[in-house]
Design an enzyme around this catalytic site. Sequence first.
Site, short mmCIF file in Angstrom:
data_model
loop_
_atom_site.label_atom_id
_atom_site.label_comp_id
_atom_site.label_asym_id
_atom_site.label_seq_id
_atom_site.Cartn_x
_atom_site.Cartn_y
_atom_site.Cartn_z
N SER A 46 1.17 -1.07 0.23
CA SER A 46 -0.22 -0.10 -0.07
C SER A 46 0.99 1.24 -0.40
CB SER A 46 -0.76 0.61 0.93
OG SER A 46 -1.93 1.46 1.70
N LYS B 72 1.40 -4.15 6.54
CA LYS B 72 2.43 -3.94 5.00
C LYS B 72 3.89 -3.18 5.20
CE LYS B 72 -1.82 -4.56 3.25
NZ LYS B 72 -1.43 -6.07 3.24
N TYR C 262 -2.29 -1.32 10.62
CA TYR C 262 -2.19 -1.75 9.25
C TYR C 262 -1.51 -1.33 8.70
CZ TYR C 262 -4.06 -1.29 4.48
OH TYR C 262 -4.01 -0.95 2.72
C1 UD1 Z 1 -6.53 4.06 3.62
C2 UD1 Z 1 -5.00 4.01 4.15
C3 UD1 Z 1 -4.63 2.58 2.64
C4 UD1 Z 1 -5.23 1.53 2.77
C5 UD1 Z 1 -7.49 2.13 2.54
C6 UD1 Z 1 -7.81 0.94 2.64
C7 UD1 Z 1 -3.87 5.19 4.87
C8 UD1 Z 1 -3.55 6.36 5.05
N1 UD1 Z 1 -4.60 4.61 3.81
O1 UD1 Z 1 -6.70 5.22 2.46
O2 UD1 Z 1 -3.92 2.47 3.29
O3 UD1 Z 1 -4.73 1.16 1.62
O4 UD1 Z 1 -6.96 2.97 3.47
O5 UD1 Z 1 -9.03 0.76 3.25
O6 UD1 Z 1 -4.24 5.16 6.07
N2 UD1 Z 1 -13.07 10.46 3.75
C9 UD1 Z 1 -14.06 11.45 3.64
N3 UD1 Z 1 -15.39 10.79 4.48
C10 UD1 Z 1 -15.70 9.62 4.39
C11 UD1 Z 1 -14.41 8.68 4.01
C12 UD1 Z 1 -13.62 9.28 3.89
O7 UD1 Z 1 -14.70 12.32 3.48
O8 UD1 Z 1 -16.50 8.85 4.58
C13 UD1 Z 1 -11.83 11.31 2.94
C14 UD1 Z 1 -10.87 10.41 3.77
O9 UD1 Z 1 -10.56 11.68 4.57
C15 UD1 Z 1 -9.66 10.74 2.57
C16 UD1 Z 1 -10.14 10.21 1.05
O10 UD1 Z 1 -11.91 10.49 1.43
O11 UD1 Z 1 -8.89 11.71 2.07
C17 UD1 Z 1 -10.02 8.76 1.20
O12 UD1 Z 1 -10.64 8.04 2.40
P1 UD1 Z 1 -9.99 6.20 2.07
O13 UD1 Z 1 -11.44 5.83 1.03
O14 UD1 Z 1 -10.29 6.14 3.79
O15 UD1 Z 1 -8.70 6.23 1.61
P2 UD1 Z 1 -7.25 6.25 2.68
O16 UD1 Z 1 -7.69 7.10 3.50
O17 UD1 Z 1 -6.90 7.31 1.40
#
Ligand code: UD1
Length: 341
Positions: free
Chosen positions: A126, A156, A152
Amino acid sequence: MSKHVLVTGGAGYIGSHTVVALVEKGYTPIIVDDFRNATEVALNGLTEILGFQPTIHRVDVCQIDEMRAIFNEYSFHGIIHFAAYKAVGESVEKPLQYYQNNLVGLLNMLSLMEEFKVLNFVFSSSCTVYGEPKETKEVHEETPKSLPESPYGYTKWIGEQIILDFFKSAPDFHLMNLRYFNPVGAHPTAKIGEFPLGKPNNLLPFVTQTAIGKQACLTVFGDDYPTRDGSCVRDYIHVMDLAEAHVQAIQFLEKQEKGCLEAVNIGTGTGTTVLEVIHVFEKVSNQQLNYQIGPRRAGDVIEIYANATKSQELLNWKAKRSIEDAVRDAWNWELALNELK
Ligand code: UD1
């Protein structure tokens, strides 16, 4: 003779799409999945897409004796090891389960591949191994790794270290860590896709579940970051592009005459903000999304996207599908799931 590729976690989100991509290129995937985080829907969808039921063993990769029996049954050409827990928040609450499952599963795979001399191995890593990028938001494979933010992430990070140490002791093996950015979307037939059990943590399932009414409202975690619209930036990669990257990885590894260990970013090379994802969704689904701006989420990286040069040079792979394709396929999948109920 068709080449058998072991796909652990092959009924899961990325695994099931990779099974399709393997069959398209003439490989015979052998799935191992204990269905703790997958459902029969994936298996039915795979059967419909492929036109036959793929071979599946309902085994926990942490059970080495049961896994050994499977290695005895087939002569594997390669292994793609997906089976692992992946929810960042849950890993903070249940660190021991994360270390136990993710690391024991990996150790078992490496031990068995050594025992049975299976040369080619692809590990689901990841971009979390980079942590928060310091100088540039575009990370390439030589960007120094930072300490992860969650158990998590550590699984990795440590997983890559275990593979490195293994390689030093056994330099004839062909090993590849694929560092995924943010996998999204679904198969274009809408027969397989992401199936979050319980409340989704990831952005796109939350978007589509809000639109269909399973969630009341999407919260954007922060709009005061130093980015172009204040929300976080990620590199969203279509799951079918990601699936195909695994096949290219196997094709690269099988061509090697000497042992190797490579880490390769699998992303598009382009960052998209959370608000941009929402606007793409509104455009492709032709409806308004109910969302609100909320506080920042602890541990979120502000901005990260892939330098996608190495994947192209080494694997001859680059992302072909757009964020619009991914969001549309994710939405069609959500609609199809709704029909099933
Ligand atoms: C995270 C992990 C990544 C992992 C992935 C798997 C980190 C930095 N990243 O990715 O390694 O492979 O999860 O599940 O730990 N968001 C919102 N509202 C929501 C959900 C998400 O605003 O309800 C935003 C988050 O703040 C982020 C983006 O959407 O900016 C993506 O979030 P998400 O899909 O959870 O993925 P990551 O956090 O990038």
